[in-house]
Enzyme design. Structure first.
Site, short mmCIF file in Angstrom:
data_model
loop_
_atom_site.label_atom_id
_atom_site.label_comp_id
_atom_site.label_asym_id
_atom_site.label_seq_id
_atom_site.Cartn_x
_atom_site.Cartn_y
_atom_site.Cartn_z
N ASP A 25 0.84 -1.20 0.00
CA ASP A 25 0.00 0.00 0.00
C ASP A 25 0.88 1.26 0.00
OD1 ASP A 25 -1.93 1.89 0.49
OD2 ASP A 25 -2.91 0.76 2.08
N ASP A 71 -10.78 3.88 -0.76
CA ASP A 71 -11.37 2.81 0.06
C ASP A 71 -12.89 2.72 -0.05
OD1 ASP A 71 -8.76 2.72 0.78
OD2 ASP A 71 -9.12 2.90 2.94
C1 GLA Z 1 -5.48 2.11 2.94
C2 GLA Z 1 -6.01 1.00 2.07
C3 GLA Z 1 -7.01 0.18 2.87
C4 GLA Z 1 -6.36 -0.37 4.12
C5 GLA Z 1 -5.76 0.75 4.93
C6 GLA Z 1 -4.92 0.24 6.08
O1 GLA Z 1 -6.46 3.03 3.27
O2 GLA Z 1 -6.59 1.52 0.92
O3 GLA Z 1 -7.52 -0.86 2.09
O4 GLA Z 1 -5.37 -1.31 3.77
O5 GLA Z 1 -4.92 1.57 4.15
O6 GLA Z 1 -4.35 1.26 6.83
#
Ligand code: GLA
Length: 503
Positions: free
Chosen positions: A268, A329
Protein backbone atom coordinates in the site's frame (compact mmCIF):
# COMPACT_ATOMS: atom_id res chain seq x y z
CA UNK A 1 16.17 12.19 -5.38
CA UNK A 2 14.54 15.57 -5.61
CA UNK A 3 14.35 15.68 -1.81
CA UNK A 4 17.95 14.68 -1.54
CA UNK A 5 19.01 17.59 -3.70
CA UNK A 6 16.89 20.00 -1.74
CA UNK A 7 18.37 18.75 1.51
CA UNK A 8 21.89 19.05 0.16
CA UNK A 9 21.38 22.54 -1.22
CA UNK A 10 19.86 23.56 2.08
CA UNK A 11 22.68 22.11 4.15
CA UNK A 12 25.29 23.66 1.89
CA UNK A 13 23.74 27.08 1.97
CA UNK A 14 23.43 26.86 5.73
CA UNK A 15 27.06 25.88 5.98
CA UNK A 16 28.14 28.76 3.82
CA UNK A 17 25.95 31.34 5.47
CA UNK A 18 26.69 30.20 9.00
CA UNK A 19 24.46 31.06 11.91
CA UNK A 20 26.00 34.50 12.29
CA UNK A 21 24.85 35.64 8.84
CA UNK A 22 21.32 34.36 9.31
CA UNK A 23 18.86 36.81 7.88
CA UNK A 24 15.66 35.94 9.64
CA UNK A 25 15.15 34.95 13.23
CA UNK A 26 14.12 31.52 11.90
CA UNK A 27 17.28 30.79 9.95
CA UNK A 28 19.25 27.76 11.03
CA UNK A 29 18.52 24.37 12.51
CA UNK A 30 15.76 23.56 14.97
CA UNK A 31 15.43 20.17 16.61
CA UNK A 32 12.23 18.57 17.76
CA UNK A 33 12.45 15.87 20.38
CA UNK A 34 8.87 15.24 21.42
CA UNK A 35 6.71 15.76 18.34
CA UNK A 36 3.60 13.61 17.83
CA UNK A 37 4.38 10.34 16.02
CA UNK A 38 2.49 11.37 12.88
CA UNK A 39 4.23 12.73 10.87
CA UNK A 40 7.03 12.60 13.44
CA UNK A 41 8.73 15.98 13.02
CA UNK A 42 12.42 15.74 13.92
CA UNK A 43 13.90 18.91 12.50
CA UNK A 44 13.24 22.27 10.85
CA UNK A 45 15.83 23.92 8.64
CA UNK A 46 15.44 27.44 7.33
CA UNK A 47 17.69 29.52 5.11
CA UNK A 48 17.02 32.97 3.74
CA UNK A 49 18.61 35.12 1.11
CA UNK A 50 17.16 38.55 0.79
CA UNK A 51 13.40 38.02 0.75
CA UNK A 52 13.70 34.45 -0.45
CA UNK A 53 13.14 31.91 2.28
CA UNK A 54 13.71 28.20 1.72
CA UNK A 55 13.62 25.29 4.06
CA UNK A 56 12.26 21.93 5.00
CA UNK A 57 10.67 20.12 7.88
CA UNK A 58 12.13 16.66 8.33
CA UNK A 59 9.61 14.04 9.36
CA UNK A 60 9.85 10.33 10.05
CA UNK A 61 6.87 9.52 7.83
CA UNK A 62 7.50 11.68 4.80
CA UNK A 63 11.19 12.57 4.96
CA UNK A 64 11.99 16.26 4.43
CA UNK A 65 8.82 18.18 3.61
CA UNK A 66 10.01 21.08 1.51
CA UNK A 67 8.59 24.53 2.16
CA UNK A 68 6.57 25.99 -0.66
CA UNK A 69 5.86 29.72 -0.94
CA UNK A 70 7.58 30.43 2.35
CA UNK A 71 6.91 33.96 3.60
CA UNK A 72 7.39 36.03 6.71
CA UNK A 73 4.47 38.12 7.88
CA UNK A 74 4.21 39.89 11.22
CA UNK A 75 6.90 37.75 12.71
CA UNK A 76 5.29 34.46 11.60
CA UNK A 77 6.93 32.21 9.05
CA UNK A 78 4.32 30.38 7.01
CA UNK A 79 4.59 28.00 4.07
CA UNK A 80 2.60 25.47 2.15
CA UNK A 81 3.10 21.75 2.10
CA UNK A 82 3.10 19.80 -1.13
CA UNK A 83 -0.35 18.26 -1.47
CA UNK A 84 -0.55 14.84 -3.08
CA UNK A 85 -4.25 14.40 -2.62
CA UNK A 86 -5.89 17.74 -3.31
CA UNK A 87 -9.20 16.17 -4.28
CA UNK A 88 -9.79 14.99 -0.73
CA UNK A 89 -7.65 17.37 1.29
CA UNK A 90 -7.09 21.12 1.06
CA UNK A 91 -3.51 22.32 0.73
CA UNK A 92 -2.13 22.83 4.22
CA UNK A 93 -0.30 25.89 5.45
CA UNK A 94 2.12 25.38 8.31
CA UNK A 95 3.36 28.17 10.55
CA UNK A 96 6.44 28.72 12.66
CA UNK A 97 6.61 31.22 15.52
CA UNK A 98 9.52 32.12 17.74
CA UNK A 99 9.11 31.27 21.41
CA UNK A 100 11.29 31.92 24.42
CA UNK A 101 12.81 28.47 24.11
CA UNK A 102 13.01 28.23 20.34
CA UNK A 103 10.23 27.74 17.80
CA UNK A 104 6.67 26.50 17.71
CA UNK A 105 5.56 24.63 14.58
CA UNK A 106 1.85 24.28 13.80
CA UNK A 107 0.01 22.68 10.92
CA UNK A 108 -1.70 19.54 9.77
CA UNK A 109 -0.59 16.53 7.74
CA UNK A 110 -3.76 14.97 6.38
CA UNK A 111 -5.82 14.67 9.56
CA UNK A 112 -2.94 14.76 12.03
CA UNK A 113 -2.23 17.92 13.94
CA UNK A 114 1.31 19.15 14.35
CA UNK A 115 1.81 21.17 17.49
CA UNK A 116 5.48 20.91 18.30
CA UNK A 117 8.16 22.92 20.04
CA UNK A 118 11.73 22.94 18.71
CA UNK A 119 15.08 23.99 20.15
CA UNK A 120 18.13 25.47 18.44
CA UNK A 121 20.43 22.87 16.93
CA UNK A 122 23.80 22.77 15.23
CA UNK A 123 24.73 21.79 11.69
CA UNK A 124 26.38 18.67 13.05
CA UNK A 125 23.09 17.72 14.71
CA UNK A 126 21.27 18.48 11.47
CA UNK A 127 23.53 16.10 9.61
CA UNK A 128 22.93 13.42 12.21
CA UNK A 129 19.17 13.83 11.88
CA UNK A 130 19.11 14.11 8.10
CA UNK A 131 16.62 11.72 6.57
CA UNK A 132 18.31 8.73 4.99
CA UNK A 133 17.00 8.42 1.47
CA UNK A 134 16.87 5.07 -0.25
CA UNK A 135 17.84 4.57 -3.85
CA UNK A 136 15.08 3.20 -6.00
CA UNK A 137 16.34 0.65 -8.53
CA UNK A 138 16.07 1.60 -12.20
CA UNK A 139 12.97 0.30 -13.94
CA UNK A 140 13.19 -3.38 -14.78
CA UNK A 141 10.08 -5.42 -15.48
CA UNK A 142 9.45 -8.35 -13.16
CA UNK A 143 8.29 -11.60 -14.68
CA UNK A 144 4.83 -12.34 -13.35
CA UNK A 145 4.30 -15.68 -11.61
CA UNK A 146 1.04 -17.37 -12.68
CA UNK A 147 -0.46 -17.35 -9.18
CA UNK A 148 -3.86 -15.82 -9.88
CA UNK A 149 -5.36 -17.46 -12.97
CA UNK A 150 -8.71 -16.31 -11.58
CA UNK A 151 -9.41 -13.38 -9.21
CA UNK A 152 -8.13 -14.11 -5.68
CA UNK A 153 -10.82 -15.04 -3.16
CA UNK A 154 -10.58 -14.84 0.58
CA UNK A 155 -10.97 -12.52 3.54
CA UNK A 156 -9.14 -9.46 4.81
CA UNK A 157 -9.17 -7.96 8.28
CA UNK A 158 -9.41 -4.26 7.38
CA UNK A 159 -13.08 -3.53 6.65
CA UNK A 160 -14.33 -4.97 9.92
CA UNK A 161 -11.46 -4.82 12.38
CA UNK A 162 -9.18 -2.06 11.05
CA UNK A 163 -5.98 -2.20 13.09
CA UNK A 164 -7.65 -3.97 16.03
CA UNK A 165 -6.42 -7.40 15.04
CA UNK A 166 -4.54 -10.20 16.71
CA UNK A 167 -3.42 -13.76 16.23
CA UNK A 168 -6.52 -15.13 17.95
CA UNK A 169 -8.91 -13.29 15.62
CA UNK A 170 -7.01 -14.38 12.52
CA UNK A 171 -7.11 -18.01 13.66
CA UNK A 172 -10.82 -17.64 14.43
CA UNK A 173 -11.40 -16.35 10.90
CA UNK A 174 -9.58 -19.34 9.45
CA UNK A 175 -11.73 -21.63 11.59
CA UNK A 176 -14.91 -19.83 10.54
CA UNK A 177 -13.90 -19.92 6.87
CA UNK A 178 -13.90 -23.69 7.12
CA UNK A 179 -16.95 -24.08 9.40
CA UNK A 180 -19.18 -21.85 7.24
CA UNK A 181 -18.26 -23.70 4.08
CA UNK A 182 -16.72 -20.56 2.62
CA UNK A 183 -13.38 -22.27 2.09
CA UNK A 184 -15.05 -25.00 0.11
CA UNK A 185 -16.93 -22.40 -1.91
CA UNK A 186 -13.53 -21.09 -3.07
CA UNK A 187 -12.37 -18.52 -0.50
CA UNK A 188 -8.74 -19.31 0.30
CA UNK A 189 -6.74 -16.30 1.48
CA UNK A 190 -6.87 -15.11 5.06
CA UNK A 191 -5.27 -11.69 4.83
CA UNK A 192 -3.85 -9.71 7.71
CA UNK A 193 -4.18 -6.07 6.67
CA UNK A 194 -2.56 -3.10 8.43
CA UNK A 195 -1.81 -3.29 12.14
CA UNK A 196 0.30 -6.40 12.70
CA UNK A 197 3.68 -4.64 12.69
CA UNK A 198 5.84 -3.99 15.71
CA UNK A 199 9.35 -2.52 15.62
CA UNK A 200 12.46 -3.63 13.79
CA UNK A 201 15.13 -5.62 15.57
CA UNK A 202 18.79 -4.57 15.75
CA UNK A 203 19.35 -6.37 12.44
CA UNK A 204 16.53 -4.34 10.88
CA UNK A 205 14.22 -7.33 10.65
CA UNK A 206 10.57 -6.42 11.14
CA UNK A 207 8.93 -8.00 14.17
CA UNK A 208 5.21 -8.36 14.63
CA UNK A 209 3.66 -6.48 17.56
CA UNK A 210 2.58 -8.19 20.79
CA UNK A 211 -0.79 -9.17 19.28
CA UNK A 212 1.03 -11.56 16.94
CA UNK A 213 3.39 -13.63 19.06
CA UNK A 214 4.52 -15.98 16.31
CA UNK A 215 3.79 -15.30 12.63
CA UNK A 216 5.27 -18.57 11.43
CA UNK A 217 3.09 -20.53 13.82
CA UNK A 218 0.07 -18.54 12.63
CA UNK A 219 0.92 -19.32 9.01
CA UNK A 220 1.32 -22.99 9.87
CA UNK A 221 -2.10 -22.95 11.53
CA UNK A 222 -3.78 -21.26 8.57
CA UNK A 223 -2.08 -23.66 6.18
CA UNK A 224 -3.23 -26.64 8.26
CA UNK A 225 -6.80 -25.56 7.49
CA UNK A 226 -6.20 -25.71 3.76
CA UNK A 227 -5.99 -21.92 3.58
CA UNK A 228 -3.35 -19.33 2.70
CA UNK A 229 -2.05 -16.40 4.71
CA UNK A 230 -1.73 -12.84 3.46
CA UNK A 231 0.06 -9.84 4.96
CA UNK A 232 0.35 -6.09 4.35
CA UNK A 233 3.08 -3.48 4.03
CA UNK A 234 3.93 -0.18 2.39
CA UNK A 235 6.86 1.14 0.39
CA UNK A 236 6.83 4.22 2.63
CA UNK A 237 8.40 4.51 6.06
CA UNK A 238 4.90 4.18 7.52
CA UNK A 239 1.72 2.38 6.52
CA UNK A 240 -1.61 4.17 6.25
CA UNK A 241 -2.45 3.37 9.87
CA UNK A 242 0.99 4.55 10.99
CA UNK A 243 2.78 1.24 11.44
CA UNK A 244 6.30 0.43 10.29
CA UNK A 245 6.55 0.30 6.49
CA UNK A 246 9.15 -1.35 4.25
CA UNK A 247 11.09 1.81 3.26
CA UNK A 248 14.76 0.86 3.29
CA UNK A 249 13.92 -2.77 4.07
CA UNK A 250 12.21 -3.99 0.92
CA UNK A 251 14.31 -7.09 0.25
CA UNK A 252 14.60 -7.89 3.93
CA UNK A 253 10.83 -7.71 4.47
CA UNK A 254 10.07 -9.83 1.41
CA UNK A 255 12.43 -12.46 2.81
CA UNK A 256 10.89 -12.23 6.27
CA UNK A 257 7.41 -12.72 4.79
CA UNK A 258 8.65 -15.73 2.82
CA UNK A 259 10.33 -17.16 5.93
CA UNK A 260 7.08 -16.85 7.83
CA UNK A 261 5.22 -18.72 5.10
CA UNK A 262 3.23 -15.80 3.73
CA UNK A 263 1.31 -16.42 0.49
CA UNK A 264 -0.04 -12.95 -0.40
CA UNK A 265 1.20 -9.38 0.03
CA UNK A 266 -0.86 -6.21 -0.20
CA UNK A 267 1.57 -3.34 -0.76
CA UNK A 268 0.00 0.00 0.00
CA UNK A 269 1.61 3.25 -1.18
CA UNK A 270 0.63 5.44 1.78
CA UNK A 271 3.49 7.57 3.20
CA UNK A 272 5.47 6.30 0.20
CA UNK A 273 3.44 8.70 -1.92
CA UNK A 274 5.60 11.54 -0.63
CA UNK A 275 8.69 9.87 -2.08
CA UNK A 276 7.13 8.23 -5.09
CA UNK A 277 4.71 10.75 -6.47
CA UNK A 278 4.88 10.23 -10.23
CA UNK A 279 4.23 7.32 -12.57
CA UNK A 280 7.89 6.42 -12.94
CA UNK A 281 8.82 6.22 -9.27
CA UNK A 282 5.54 4.61 -8.19
CA UNK A 283 5.99 1.95 -10.83
CA UNK A 284 9.63 1.35 -9.86
CA UNK A 285 8.71 1.13 -6.19
CA UNK A 286 6.21 -1.63 -6.99
CA UNK A 287 8.71 -3.41 -9.21
CA UNK A 288 11.27 -3.24 -6.40
CA UNK A 289 9.01 -5.23 -4.08
CA UNK A 290 7.83 -7.47 -6.95
CA UNK A 291 11.44 -8.41 -7.66
CA UNK A 292 12.14 -8.89 -3.96
CA UNK A 293 9.19 -11.27 -3.62
CA UNK A 294 10.31 -13.18 -6.65
CA UNK A 295 13.87 -13.44 -5.31
CA UNK A 296 12.59 -15.26 -2.23
CA UNK A 297 11.53 -18.15 -4.45
CA UNK A 298 8.23 -18.43 -2.57
CA UNK A 299 4.90 -18.16 -4.40
CA UNK A 300 3.40 -14.92 -3.15
CA UNK A 301 0.40 -13.25 -4.76
CA UNK A 302 1.16 -9.55 -5.13
CA UNK A 303 -1.59 -6.99 -4.60
CA UNK A 304 -0.91 -3.36 -5.57
CA UNK A 305 -2.71 -0.71 -3.58
CA UNK A 306 -2.11 2.79 -4.95
CA UNK A 307 -5.76 3.68 -5.43
CA UNK A 308 -5.72 3.46 -9.22
CA UNK A 309 -3.17 6.19 -9.92
CA UNK A 310 -1.14 6.51 -13.10
CA UNK A 311 -3.23 3.99 -15.03
CA UNK A 312 -1.91 1.17 -12.83
CA UNK A 313 -3.68 -1.52 -14.87
CA UNK A 314 -1.41 -0.71 -17.81
CA UNK A 315 1.74 -1.69 -15.90
CA UNK A 316 0.66 -3.64 -12.81
CA UNK A 317 1.59 -6.98 -14.34
CA UNK A 318 5.05 -5.70 -15.24
CA UNK A 319 5.83 -5.23 -11.55
CA UNK A 320 4.90 -8.86 -10.90
CA UNK A 321 1.47 -7.74 -9.62
CA UNK A 322 -1.65 -9.89 -9.82
CA UNK A 323 -4.28 -7.39 -8.75
CA UNK A 324 -4.32 -3.64 -8.40
CA UNK A 325 -6.74 -1.36 -6.63
CA UNK A 326 -8.65 0.97 -8.92
CA UNK A 327 -10.02 3.35 -6.27
CA UNK A 328 -9.81 4.76 -2.77
CA UNK A 329 -11.37 2.81 0.06
CA UNK A 330 -14.80 1.25 0.01
CA UNK A 331 -17.15 1.90 2.91
CA UNK A 332 -20.21 -0.03 3.97
CA UNK A 333 -22.89 2.06 2.25
CA UNK A 334 -24.68 1.78 -1.08
CA UNK A 335 -23.56 5.15 -2.46
CA UNK A 336 -19.84 4.41 -2.03
CA UNK A 337 -20.08 0.80 -3.12
CA UNK A 338 -22.06 1.80 -6.23
CA UNK A 339 -19.76 4.67 -7.13
CA UNK A 340 -16.76 2.36 -7.02
CA UNK A 341 -18.36 -0.74 -8.51
CA UNK A 342 -20.23 0.89 -11.38
CA UNK A 343 -17.94 3.75 -12.23
CA UNK A 344 -14.44 3.22 -10.87
CA UNK A 345 -13.74 -0.45 -11.36
CA UNK A 346 -10.90 0.06 -13.79
CA UNK A 347 -10.34 -0.38 -17.48
CA UNK A 348 -11.73 -3.81 -18.40
CA UNK A 349 -9.13 -4.21 -21.12
CA UNK A 350 -6.43 -4.71 -18.47
CA UNK A 351 -8.16 -7.62 -16.73
CA UNK A 352 -7.43 -11.23 -17.54
CA UNK A 353 -5.85 -14.34 -16.06
CA UNK A 354 -3.19 -13.37 -13.48
CA UNK A 355 -4.04 -9.69 -13.50
CA UNK A 356 -7.26 -8.16 -12.22
CA UNK A 357 -8.70 -4.75 -11.46
CA UNK A 358 -9.48 -4.56 -7.74
CA UNK A 359 -12.36 -2.25 -6.79
CA UNK A 360 -11.60 -3.04 -3.10
CA UNK A 361 -12.83 -5.59 -0.60
CA UNK A 362 -16.36 -6.74 0.01
CA UNK A 363 -18.62 -5.24 2.66
CA UNK A 364 -21.23 -8.02 2.44
CA UNK A 365 -22.17 -9.01 5.99
CA UNK A 366 -21.10 -5.78 7.68
CA UNK A 367 -24.67 -4.53 8.02
CA UNK A 368 -24.60 -1.13 6.32
CA UNK A 369 -26.58 -2.14 3.24
CA UNK A 370 -29.87 -3.91 2.58
CA UNK A 371 -30.05 -7.44 1.19
CA UNK A 372 -30.87 -6.02 -2.25
CA UNK A 373 -27.89 -3.66 -2.06
CA UNK A 374 -25.53 -6.45 -1.01
CA UNK A 375 -26.95 -8.53 -3.88
CA UNK A 376 -25.94 -5.70 -6.20
CA UNK A 377 -22.51 -5.55 -4.53
CA UNK A 378 -21.89 -9.26 -5.07
CA UNK A 379 -23.36 -9.30 -8.59
CA UNK A 380 -21.28 -6.30 -9.61
CA UNK A 381 -18.02 -7.73 -8.26
CA UNK A 382 -18.71 -11.12 -9.89
CA UNK A 383 -19.63 -9.70 -13.30
CA UNK A 384 -16.49 -7.52 -13.06
CA UNK A 385 -14.15 -10.47 -12.37
CA UNK A 386 -13.16 -8.60 -9.22
CA UNK A 387 -11.21 -10.22 -6.39
CA UNK A 388 -13.69 -11.50 -3.79
CA UNK A 389 -12.13 -10.60 -0.47
CA UNK A 390 -14.69 -10.67 2.28
CA UNK A 391 -14.45 -7.98 4.93
CA UNK A 392 -16.81 -8.95 7.74
CA UNK A 393 -16.60 -11.04 10.92
CA UNK A 394 -16.89 -14.54 9.51
CA UNK A 395 -18.08 -15.86 12.87
CA UNK A 396 -21.19 -13.79 12.50
CA UNK A 397 -22.40 -14.27 8.96
CA UNK A 398 -26.20 -14.06 8.78
CA UNK A 399 -27.68 -16.89 6.67
CA UNK A 400 -28.83 -14.50 3.94
CA UNK A 401 -25.29 -13.13 3.65
CA UNK A 402 -23.81 -16.60 3.58
CA UNK A 403 -26.18 -17.45 0.75
CA UNK A 404 -24.87 -14.42 -1.19
CA UNK A 405 -21.24 -15.23 -0.54
CA UNK A 406 -21.51 -18.95 -1.20
CA UNK A 407 -23.65 -18.96 -4.33
CA UNK A 408 -21.59 -21.35 -6.45
CA UNK A 409 -23.04 -20.18 -9.78
CA UNK A 410 -22.29 -16.53 -9.06
CA UNK A 411 -18.79 -17.42 -7.86
CA UNK A 412 -18.31 -19.39 -11.08
CA UNK A 413 -19.01 -16.24 -13.10
CA UNK A 414 -16.40 -14.31 -11.12
CA UNK A 415 -13.92 -17.18 -11.35
CA UNK A 416 -14.52 -18.01 -14.99
CA UNK A 417 -11.32 -19.18 -16.66
CA UNK A 418 -11.60 -16.69 -19.52
CA UNK A 419 -10.98 -13.94 -16.96
CA UNK A 420 -12.93 -11.29 -18.84
CA UNK A 421 -14.14 -8.26 -16.89
CA UNK A 422 -17.80 -7.65 -17.70
CA UNK A 423 -18.94 -4.29 -19.02
CA UNK A 424 -22.19 -2.37 -19.36
CA UNK A 425 -23.92 -3.16 -22.66
CA UNK A 426 -27.09 -1.13 -22.23
CA UNK A 427 -28.11 1.74 -19.99
CA UNK A 428 -31.50 3.31 -19.58
CA UNK A 429 -31.52 6.00 -16.90
CA UNK A 430 -30.83 4.23 -13.63
CA UNK A 431 -31.16 0.76 -15.19
CA UNK A 432 -28.01 -0.96 -16.42
CA UNK A 433 -27.33 -4.27 -18.14
CA UNK A 434 -23.82 -5.68 -17.94
CA UNK A 435 -22.43 -8.68 -19.82
CA UNK A 436 -19.45 -10.97 -19.24
CA UNK A 437 -18.51 -13.60 -21.82
CA UNK A 438 -17.61 -16.95 -20.26
CA UNK A 439 -15.13 -19.65 -21.23
CA UNK A 440 -17.79 -22.15 -22.40
CA UNK A 441 -19.46 -19.68 -24.78
CA UNK A 442 -22.20 -18.75 -22.32
CA UNK A 443 -22.66 -15.13 -21.25
CA UNK A 444 -23.38 -13.84 -17.76
CA UNK A 445 -25.77 -10.92 -17.68
CA UNK A 446 -26.39 -8.63 -14.74
CA UNK A 447 -29.49 -6.46 -14.58
CA UNK A 448 -29.03 -3.57 -12.18
CA UNK A 449 -31.61 -1.17 -10.89
CA UNK A 450 -29.69 1.78 -9.46
CA UNK A 451 -32.90 3.73 -8.94
CA UNK A 452 -34.88 4.29 -5.76
CA UNK A 453 -38.04 2.51 -6.95
CA UNK A 454 -38.62 -1.04 -8.23
CA UNK A 455 -38.44 -1.35 -12.01
CA UNK A 456 -38.94 -3.89 -14.74
CA UNK A 457 -35.81 -4.83 -16.73
CA UNK A 458 -35.87 -7.11 -19.72
CA UNK A 459 -32.83 -9.04 -20.89
CA UNK A 460 -32.48 -9.27 -24.66
CA UNK A 461 -30.50 -11.71 -26.78
CA UNK A 462 -28.54 -8.79 -28.22
CA UNK A 463 -27.37 -7.81 -24.71
CA UNK A 464 -25.45 -11.08 -24.66
CA UNK A 465 -24.37 -10.82 -28.29
CA UNK A 466 -26.78 -13.57 -29.37
CA UNK A 467 -29.53 -13.65 -31.97
CA UNK A 468 -31.54 -16.10 -29.92
CA UNK A 469 -31.29 -17.19 -26.33
CA UNK A 470 -31.58 -20.97 -25.98
CA UNK A 471 -31.06 -21.46 -22.24
CA UNK A 472 -31.32 -19.10 -19.28
CA UNK A 473 -30.67 -19.54 -15.60
CA UNK A 474 -31.46 -17.10 -12.82
CA UNK A 475 -28.36 -17.43 -10.65
CA UNK A 476 -29.69 -15.86 -7.45
CA UNK A 477 -32.94 -17.83 -7.68
CA UNK A 478 -30.91 -20.91 -8.60
CA UNK A 479 -33.33 -22.09 -11.26
CA UNK A 480 -33.83 -22.11 -15.00
CA UNK A 481 -36.06 -19.46 -16.54
CA UNK A 482 -37.92 -19.57 -19.84
CA UNK A 483 -35.65 -18.12 -22.53
CA UNK A 484 -38.54 -16.10 -23.95
CA UNK A 485 -39.63 -14.61 -20.64
CA UNK A 486 -36.65 -12.61 -19.49
CA UNK A 487 -38.37 -9.58 -17.99
CA UNK A 488 -37.70 -9.15 -14.29
CA UNK A 489 -39.02 -6.97 -11.52
CA UNK A 490 -35.84 -5.65 -9.99
CA UNK A 491 -36.11 -3.99 -6.58
CA UNK A 492 -34.66 -0.56 -5.88
CA UNK A 493 -30.85 -0.81 -5.64
CA UNK A 494 -31.22 -4.51 -6.51
CA UNK A 495 -29.90 -6.85 -9.18
CA UNK A 496 -30.71 -10.00 -11.13
CA UNK A 497 -27.98 -12.24 -12.46
CA UNK A 498 -28.41 -14.58 -15.42
CA UNK A 499 -26.35 -17.13 -17.25
CA UNK A 500 -27.41 -17.34 -20.87
CA UNK A 501 -26.66 -19.68 -23.70
CA UNK A 502 -27.64 -18.83 -27.22
CA UNK A 503 -26.70 -18.54 -30.83
C1 GLA B 1 -5.48 2.11 2.94
C2 GLA B 1 -6.01 1.00 2.07
C3 GLA B 1 -7.01 0.18 2.87
C4 GLA B 1 -6.36 -0.37 4.12
C5 GLA B 1 -5.76 0.75 4.93
C6 GLA B 1 -4.92 0.24 6.08
O1 GLA B 1 -6.46 3.03 3.27
O2 GLA B 1 -6.59 1.52 0.92
O3 GLA B 1 -7.52 -0.86 2.09
O4 GLA B 1 -5.37 -1.31 3.77
O5 GLA B 1 -4.92 1.57 4.15
O6 GLA B 1 -4.35 1.26 6.83
Amino acid sequence: MRHLLTALVLTTSLTQAGAALAQTQFDGVWLFDHAAPNPGVTMLQVASEGTRITGAVTTKWYGPVTMQNARLEKGVLSFEVRNLNDRDHPTQTWTVRRTLKGVQLDGKMWESKIDAGGRRGTLREAEARAFRFQTLPAWAPVEQAPLAPTPPMGWSSWNKFAEKIDDKTIRAMADAMVATGLRDAGYRYVNIDDGWQGTRGPDGRIRPNASFPDMKALADYVHSKGLKLGIYSSQGPRTCAGFEGSYGHVQQDAQTFADWGIDYLKYDLCSGEYFYADADTVKRSYAEMGAALKATGRSIVYSLCEYGRFDVGAWGRQTGGHLWRTTGDITDDYATMARIGFDKNGNAAYAGPNGFNDPDMLEVGNGGMSLDEYTTHMTLWAISAAPLLMGHDLRQTPPAMLALLENREVIAVDQDAKGVQGKPVRKDGTLEIWAKPLADGAVALALFNRGDAAAKIDARAADAGFTTITHARDLWAGKPVAADALAFDVPAHGAVMLRLKGK
